[in-house]
Each structure stands twice: as C-alpha cells, then as structure tokens.
Design an enzyme around this catalytic site. Structure first.
Site, PDB file in Angstrom:
ATOM      1  CG  HIS A   1      55.616 -12.416   3.258  1.00 51.57           C
ATOM      2  ND1 HIS A   1      55.882 -11.610   2.176  1.00 51.57           N
ATOM      3  CD2 HIS A   1      54.878 -11.675   4.107  1.00 51.57           C
ATOM      4  CE1 HIS A   1      55.303 -10.437   2.356  1.00 51.57           C
ATOM      5  NE2 HIS A   1      54.695 -10.452   3.520  1.00 51.57           N
TER       6      HIS A   1
ATOM      7  CE  LYS B   1      51.899 -12.836   1.481  1.00 50.39           C
ATOM      8  NZ  LYS B   1      50.538 -12.639   1.999  1.00 50.39           N
TER       9      LYS B   1
END
Length: 232
Positions: free
Chosen positions: A131, A135
């Site tokens: 990600h 995040k």
C-alpha cells in the site's frame, strides 16, 4: 440520496465525485477537526477516516438512526461493540475491509482455493500486501480478511508479520509510494508455486463500491457485509 462523508481526505474526495456523478448530494464533509453538523440531514453516512475516529463516527450515526457504511480499517477490536450498538438501536451498518467489487470477488476466490488446498500439506501459504506510505495500519484490513478466509477453511489458526509458526500465515506488509493496494496469496511447495493476486489501479474501485453499498442499505435494518450487497 443525501450522503454524509465522515472523513474528507483523498478517499473522501473520490467518493464525493463518484456520488455526485451518480446523482447524489453531499450534506456533510467531516474532517478530523470538524463536528457532525449536517449529519441529521443525511440519508446515509460513509466513513473513510482514521482508526481513532471510526468508533465515534459509527456510534454517532447509529445513535441518530443514520445508516452507516465504514471502510476505515485498524479499529476492529471494537467491531463487536458496534454490532451490539447497531442491534440495540435497530440500525443499519456495513463494515468492509475493502469495498472494491473486484476485491470482494477475490475474497471468494481466496476462500475457494483455501478449501482446495486444505489437505495438500506440501504447500505452505503466505501473503503479501503493498500500500501507499500514508496507510496507517499494517497489515491492511483486506489482508486480514484474506487471512481469515484461509483460516476458516484450513488448519491454519492465525497470521503474523514475523517469522511464522507452522500454524501461522506470514503476511509481508510493504509500504511504497503511490500504490493504491496490491494483495497476493501464495501457496509454495518444493516443485511449484500457486499465486492469486488483486491489483488496484486507483482508489475509484473502493469509492464506487462504498457508494453502491450506501445505495443498497437504504430501507434495510441490520448488520451487513459486501457479500449481502453483491449477493455472493
């Protein structure tokens, strides 16, 4: 449909655009420092905020009889509390670790493959999730859902970010700039590897799924998942 956006970061802005394109109205855009003015005018709320805010956002909606869709991850230690509150208030609630339509199909594929691999002891399962660097939680909620799908259908009992025991699924959580979300499940043996993989190209898939879920929940009471929304 009048929508309250609880969380107005990158995801909130994409949800706003897609909701407007589908003919809906935004009556609240709540940042982390904002109040809930306008919430009572909403038909439904969509929460894509941060872990520390999710419980208060969901609670505020349920206590005010506003159906709520939550895609925030990293707060699931309190999930049962929100389920109990929803039932107590006769409310409407959907939590999804990932609202992408493709990912929810991937969840089903993952569970089906796990059933097939259950008795093939030569294969060791592991996972990778990648990600963007913004995040906050690791592993991702999607990775945890994938691991749970394997655990429910095999002899594995837990997942870990460290060196795995025999009954644990190793998850390699990586954070790389500008990656919306990539999830892979591997089954490795001495002679080959089986891999299934989902790659998100943008945030739009997550946003579209959350708006579809918001459209679906209107007029319904209870705690639901994207499996209910998609009929799978």
């Amino acid at each position: 449909m009048k929508i309250a956006l609880l969380g107005y970061g990158k995801m909130g802005k994409v949800i706003e655009r897609i909701a407007l394109e589908r003919g809906h109205e935004i009556v609240l855009k709540k940042g982390s420092q904002d109040g809930f003015d306008g919430l009572l005018n909403a038909d439904v709320a969509i929460d894509f905020s941060v872990p520390d805010c999710a419980v208060s956002h969901i609670s505020e909606c349920l206590n005010n009889n506003i159906p709520v869709i939550s895609g925030t991850t990293g707060w699931l230690a309190n999930y049962s509390d929100m389920v109990n509150l929803c039932e107590k208030q006769n409310g409407s609630f959907i939590y999804g670790s990932n609202f992408s339509l493709g990912v929810n199909i991937f969840f089903e594929l993952n569970a089906y493959l796990a059933k097939m691999m259950k008795n093939l002891s030569d294969y060791k399962v592991s996972m990778e999730e990648i990600h963007h660097t913004q995040k906050l939680d690791a592993p991702s909620g999607t990775a945890i859902s994938l691991a749970q799908g394997i655990i429910e259908n095999t002899e594995y009992t837990d997942w870990t970010l460290e060196n795995p025991l025999a009954n644990e699924i190793y998850i390699d959580a990586k954070r790389i700039e500008n990656i919306p979300g990539t999830h892979s499940v591997f089954y490795d043996s001495k002679v080959d590897q089986i891999e299934i993989k989902h790659t998100a190209h943008s945030r739009e898939g997550f946003a579209l799924g959350s708006v579809i879920a918001a459209e679906w929940i209107i007029g319904k009471k209870g705690v639901f998942t994207m499996k209910d929304v998609l009929g799978i």
